[in-house]
Design a protein around this motif. Structure first.
Motif, PDB file in Angstrom:
ATOM      1  N   GLU A 118      -3.590  -9.147   4.770  1.00  0.00           N
ATOM      2  CA  GLU A 118      -4.108  -8.080   3.919  1.00  0.00           C
ATOM      3  C   GLU A 118      -5.052  -8.657   2.875  1.00  0.00           C
ATOM      4  O   GLU A 118      -4.660  -9.474   2.049  1.00  0.00           O
ATOM      5  N   GLU A 119      -6.291  -8.247   2.955  1.00  0.00           N
ATOM      6  CA  GLU A 119      -7.305  -8.643   1.992  1.00  0.00           C
ATOM      7  C   GLU A 119      -7.868  -7.379   1.381  1.00  0.00           C
ATOM      8  O   GLU A 119      -7.740  -6.295   1.972  1.00  0.00           O
ATOM      9  N   PRO A 120      -8.514  -7.462   0.216  1.00  0.00           N
ATOM     10  CA  PRO A 120      -8.987  -6.239  -0.442  1.00  0.00           C
ATOM     11  C   PRO A 120      -9.863  -5.349   0.442  1.00  0.00           C
ATOM     12  O   PRO A 120      -9.664  -4.132   0.493  1.00  0.00           O
ATOM     13  N   LEU A 121     -10.807  -5.924   1.155  1.00  0.00           N
ATOM     14  CA  LEU A 121     -11.709  -5.124   1.977  1.00  0.00           C
ATOM     15  C   LEU A 121     -10.965  -4.411   3.094  1.00  0.00           C
ATOM     16  O   LEU A 121     -11.136  -3.200   3.302  1.00  0.00           O
ATOM     17  N   THR A 122     -10.129  -5.121   3.799  1.00  0.00           N
ATOM     18  CA  THR A 122      -9.403  -4.488   4.899  1.00  0.00           C
ATOM     19  C   THR A 122      -8.358  -3.510   4.378  1.00  0.00           C
ATOM     20  O   THR A 122      -8.179  -2.441   4.957  1.00  0.00           O
ATOM     21  N   GLY A 123      -7.703  -3.865   3.305  1.00  0.00           N
ATOM     22  CA  GLY A 123      -6.700  -2.966   2.724  1.00  0.00           C
ATOM     23  C   GLY A 123      -7.312  -1.649   2.308  1.00  0.00           C
ATOM     24  O   GLY A 123      -6.769  -0.570   2.593  1.00  0.00           O
ATOM     25  N   GLU A 124      -8.460  -1.698   1.643  1.00  0.00           N
ATOM     26  CA  GLU A 124      -9.134  -0.466   1.220  1.00  0.00           C
ATOM     27  C   GLU A 124      -9.630   0.320   2.429  1.00  0.00           C
ATOM     28  O   GLU A 124      -9.573   1.551   2.433  1.00  0.00           O
TER      29      GLU A 124
END
Length: 105
Positions: A46-52
Motif C-alpha cells: 500500500e502506497e499513497p498513489l495506489t491507496g488513493e
C-alpha cells in the motif's frame, strides 16, 4: 509494464460487473465489483498513489446507487478503474502475495 494476472483479473472482473449492472442487480454487481478491488488490493504494498486510487474507485462505485445519470456514473467508475490500473503498473507485491507465491518481481 503490464499488470500481473493476479491484479489484472480482478480489475477486468470489476469492469465487467460495472458494465453490466442494471437496476435489478445493482447492489449485487456493486458488491462483487468492490470485492474484486479488495482481492487486488490484498496483494500489493500500500502506497499513497495506489491507496488513493483504490479509495476513489470504491467511492465512484458507491455513487452508482441513486445516480441521476447512471450511464455517466458508470463511465466515471470505468475511468477510475483505468486510473487504478495505471497506478498498479509499478506496484510491488506485499508479504501476503510473496507468501502465496504470487510475487511478480
Amino acid at each position: 509494464m503490464s499488470l500481473p494476472q493476479t491484479l489484472q483479473e480482478p480489475l477486468d472482473a470489476a469492469r465487467s460487473m460495472v458494465s453490466r449492472a442494471h437496476a435489478i442487480d445493482l447492489y449485487l454487481q456493486i458488491g462483487n465489483a468492490k470485492a474484486m478491488l479488495a482481492n487486488a488490493r490484498a496483494f500489493v504494498v500500500e502506497e499513497p498513489l495506489t491507496g488513493e486510487a483504490f479509495e476513489e474507485t470504491g467511492r465512484r462505485i458507491d455513487r452508482l446507487v441513486g445516480a441521476r445519470d447512471f450511464d455517466d456514473a458508470r463511465q466515471s467508475v470505468l475511468q477510475a478503474i483505468d486510473s487504478l490500473e495505471l497506478s498498479l503498473r509499478h506496484a510491488r507485491p506485499n508479504v501476503h502475495a510473496k507468501a502465496l507465491g504470487v510475487d511478480w518481481f
